[in-house]
Design an enzyme around this catalytic site. Sequence first.
Site, PDB file in Angstrom:
ATOM      1  N   GLY A  23      -4.413  -3.192  -8.083  1.00  0.00           N
ATOM      2  CA  GLY A  23      -5.175  -3.242  -6.830  1.00  0.00           C
ATOM      3  C   GLY A  23      -4.503  -2.388  -5.771  1.00  0.00           C
ATOM      4  O   GLY A  23      -3.289  -2.471  -5.589  1.00  0.00           O
ATOM      5  N   ARG A  84      -6.728  -0.419 -13.190  1.00  0.00           N
ATOM      6  CA  ARG A  84      -6.113  -1.471 -14.011  1.00  0.00           C
ATOM      7  C   ARG A  84      -6.348  -1.030 -15.454  1.00  0.00           C
ATOM      8  O   ARG A  84      -7.490  -1.013 -15.908  1.00  0.00           O
ATOM      9  CB  ARG A  84      -6.772  -2.820 -13.734  1.00  0.00           C
ATOM     10  CG  ARG A  84      -6.622  -3.303 -12.287  1.00  0.00           C
ATOM     11  CD  ARG A  84      -7.155  -4.704 -12.139  1.00  0.00           C
ATOM     12  NE  ARG A  84      -7.346  -5.086 -10.743  1.00  0.00           N
ATOM     13  CZ  ARG A  84      -6.387  -5.544  -9.944  1.00  0.00           C
ATOM     14  NH1 ARG A  84      -5.168  -5.677 -10.388  1.00  0.00           N
ATOM     15  NH2 ARG A  84      -6.662  -5.885  -8.680  1.00  0.00           N
ATOM     16  N   ASP A 115       2.315  -7.197 -10.084  1.00  0.00           N
ATOM     17  CA  ASP A 115       3.069  -7.731 -11.230  1.00  0.00           C
ATOM     18  C   ASP A 115       2.637  -7.130 -12.569  1.00  0.00           C
ATOM     19  O   ASP A 115       3.486  -6.832 -13.416  1.00  0.00           O
ATOM     20  CB  ASP A 115       3.036  -9.265 -11.258  1.00  0.00           C
ATOM     21  CG  ASP A 115       1.633  -9.824 -11.198  1.00  0.00           C
ATOM     22  OD1 ASP A 115       0.670  -9.037 -11.033  1.00  0.00           O
ATOM     23  OD2 ASP A 115       1.485 -11.053 -11.313  1.00  0.00           O
ATOM     24  N   THR A 138       1.347  -4.541  -3.342  1.00  0.00           N
ATOM     25  CA  THR A 138       0.221  -5.466  -3.499  1.00  0.00           C
ATOM     26  C   THR A 138       0.042  -6.248  -2.210  1.00  0.00           C
ATOM     27  O   THR A 138       1.037  -6.629  -1.577  1.00  0.00           O
ATOM     28  CB  THR A 138       0.435  -6.464  -4.659  1.00  0.00           C
ATOM     29  OG1 THR A 138      -0.547  -7.500  -4.573  1.00  0.00           O
ATOM     30  CG2 THR A 138       1.808  -7.114  -4.639  1.00  0.00           C
ATOM     31  N   ASP A 140      -0.870  -9.180  -2.116  1.00  0.00           N
ATOM     32  CA  ASP A 140      -0.690 -10.617  -2.407  1.00  0.00           C
ATOM     33  C   ASP A 140       0.688 -11.175  -2.050  1.00  0.00           C
ATOM     34  O   ASP A 140       0.831 -12.390  -1.911  1.00  0.00           O
ATOM     35  CB  ASP A 140      -0.934 -10.875  -3.902  1.00  0.00           C
ATOM     36  CG  ASP A 140      -2.375 -10.636  -4.306  1.00  0.00           C
ATOM     37  OD1 ASP A 140      -3.245 -10.620  -3.412  1.00  0.00           O
ATOM     38  OD2 ASP A 140      -2.643 -10.461  -5.508  1.00  0.00           O
ATOM     39  N   ASP A 142       3.105 -11.687  -3.931  1.00  0.00           N
ATOM     40  CA  ASP A 142       3.464 -12.686  -4.945  1.00  0.00           C
ATOM     41  C   ASP A 142       4.455 -12.144  -5.976  1.00  0.00           C
ATOM     42  O   ASP A 142       4.426 -12.529  -7.127  1.00  0.00           O
ATOM     43  CB  ASP A 142       2.196 -13.179  -5.655  1.00  0.00           C
ATOM     44  CG  ASP A 142       1.440 -12.054  -6.345  1.00  0.00           C
ATOM     45  OD1 ASP A 142       1.768 -10.876  -6.110  1.00  0.00           O
ATOM     46  OD2 ASP A 142       0.521 -12.346  -7.127  1.00  0.00           O
ATOM     47  N   GLY A 183      -6.112 -13.754  -3.180  1.00  0.00           N
ATOM     48  CA  GLY A 183      -4.970 -14.490  -3.738  1.00  0.00           C
ATOM     49  C   GLY A 183      -5.451 -15.340  -4.894  1.00  0.00           C
ATOM     50  O   GLY A 183      -5.850 -16.483  -4.705  1.00  0.00           O
ATOM     51  N   ARG A 184      -5.439 -14.754  -6.098  1.00  0.00           N
ATOM     52  CA  ARG A 184      -5.929 -15.489  -7.277  1.00  0.00           C
ATOM     53  C   ARG A 184      -4.920 -16.548  -7.693  1.00  0.00           C
ATOM     54  O   ARG A 184      -5.289 -17.660  -8.035  1.00  0.00           O
ATOM     55  CB  ARG A 184      -6.149 -14.518  -8.445  1.00  0.00           C
ATOM     56  CG  ARG A 184      -7.483 -13.820  -8.369  1.00  0.00           C
ATOM     57  CD  ARG A 184      -7.824 -13.151  -9.662  1.00  0.00           C
ATOM     58  NE  ARG A 184      -7.032 -11.953  -9.864  1.00  0.00           N
ATOM     59  CZ  ARG A 184      -7.519 -10.780 -10.192  1.00  0.00           C
ATOM     60  NH1 ARG A 184      -8.820 -10.642 -10.364  1.00  0.00           N
ATOM     61  NH2 ARG A 184      -6.751  -9.746 -10.374  1.00  0.00           N
TER      62      ARG A 184
HETATM   63  O1  F6P Z   1      -3.857  -8.152  -6.613  1.00  0.00           O
HETATM   64  C1  F6P Z   1      -4.557  -7.712  -5.510  1.00  0.00           C
HETATM   65  C2  F6P Z   1      -5.921  -8.334  -5.456  1.00  0.00           C
HETATM   66  O2  F6P Z   1      -6.546  -7.830  -4.300  1.00  0.00           O
HETATM   67  C3  F6P Z   1      -5.982  -9.852  -5.492  1.00  0.00           C
HETATM   68  O3  F6P Z   1      -5.705 -10.468  -4.261  1.00  0.00           O
HETATM   69  C4  F6P Z   1      -7.389 -10.072  -5.945  1.00  0.00           C
HETATM   70  O4  F6P Z   1      -7.503 -11.320  -6.541  1.00  0.00           O
HETATM   71  C5  F6P Z   1      -7.609  -8.949  -6.928  1.00  0.00           C
HETATM   72  O5  F6P Z   1      -6.700  -7.927  -6.560  1.00  0.00           O
HETATM   73  C6  F6P Z   1      -9.004  -8.388  -6.983  1.00  0.00           C
HETATM   74  O6  F6P Z   1      -9.026  -7.381  -7.946  1.00  0.00           O
HETATM   75  P1  F6P Z   1     -10.231  -6.345  -8.188  1.00  0.00           P
HETATM   76  O7  F6P Z   1     -10.282  -5.438  -7.016  1.00  0.00           O
HETATM   77  O8  F6P Z   1      -9.866  -5.653  -9.442  1.00  0.00           O
HETATM   78  O9  F6P Z   1     -11.462  -7.196  -8.294  1.00  0.00           O
END
Ligand code: F6P
Length: 334
Positions: A23, A84, A115, A138, A140, A142, A183-184
């Site tokens: 992300g 990703r 991560d 990131t 997040d 985290d 924040g998953r």
């Molecule tokens: O890891 C960053 C993040 O923005 C998270 O907070 C969120 O859950 C995820 O990426 C969303 O990912 P995508 O943009 O691939 O849907």
Amino acid sequence: MYTLPSLTVQRPVRSIAIMTSGGDAPGMNPAIRGVVRAALHQGIEVFGINRGYSGLISDDMAPMSSSSVSNIVQRGGTILKSDRCEAFKKPEVRSSAADILKARGIDALVVIGGDGSLTGAHLFQQETGIEVIGLPGTIDNDIFGTDDTIGFDTAVNTALEAIDRIRDTASSHERHFLVEVMGRASGFIAIHVGMAAGAEMILVPERAIEISRISEELAAARRAGTGSSGIIVVAEGPEPGLTYRLAEQLKEHGQDPRVCILGHIQRGGSPTGHDRVLATCMGAMAVSYLCAGYSDIMVGVRDGQIIDVPLEDVIRFRKGLDPTLLELALQVHR
Ligand code: F6P
């Protein structure tokens, strides 16, 4: 401001590659700029890889000059694009990626990401011997081993600005709003935004959600005349649609909240001064660590000091949310 370690050059580094992965996060551009300018200053050639590991495995990279990173320090997103990449989870794909770098005479790879991206970097180094340095990029926050990640401060401030606006309409209509932030797996954004916005409640994945208790608290506050409106900050959690499900459940308990999903708004926008300085220091230090002989590490920050953290630890341990911080955030708004 940060305290930087004093490192001395221990080995010649001829050529490095840099990528952003996972992300995107505001501050990735200043981090790229920090790496590129510091490397060129040391006489090191830099290749920019497009679209993270996807670009690496398809040999999509080009040399970068000082002017490649001009006028990007203030820009959100990443000029190198991001992705990703599922394919990079396969050892044979990582092996052919190493061949690509070796064929180009590239000694080391700098990976800016979260991560998943740092896990890929560690495996890559372990299996192929290509030197890697990770930077925590990131929103997040985290990532184990660092107090702060590139993009977190900007995301918190972006969400905060939105919530301040939502509060105006919540107050005018005497409503409660469930505001979902990203924040998953962790509630770092939720807790910081919730505290800064004076949220009445903060719901995070680290703590079980009890609908009946939430509903009772909202009803009690209404009866007492202290809570005709309010903001409940919800971390998105692992399953999509959590906040809409919570709203439905609260309706069944007699409440009528509105839902606002902040979503990818939090990932965009110009990085804050804080994130620009953090990213610049981390980017430049990535090059210093490499020249000083370090590899398979992430550049982190602890108590204002730039540090190195073994990537093995970064991916093995989980950074926990401080439960007392959550308690404090809620106490001060009751
Ligand atoms: O890891 C960053 C993040 O923005 C998270 O907070 C969120 O859950 C995820 O990426 C969303 O990912 P995508 O943009 O691939 O849907």
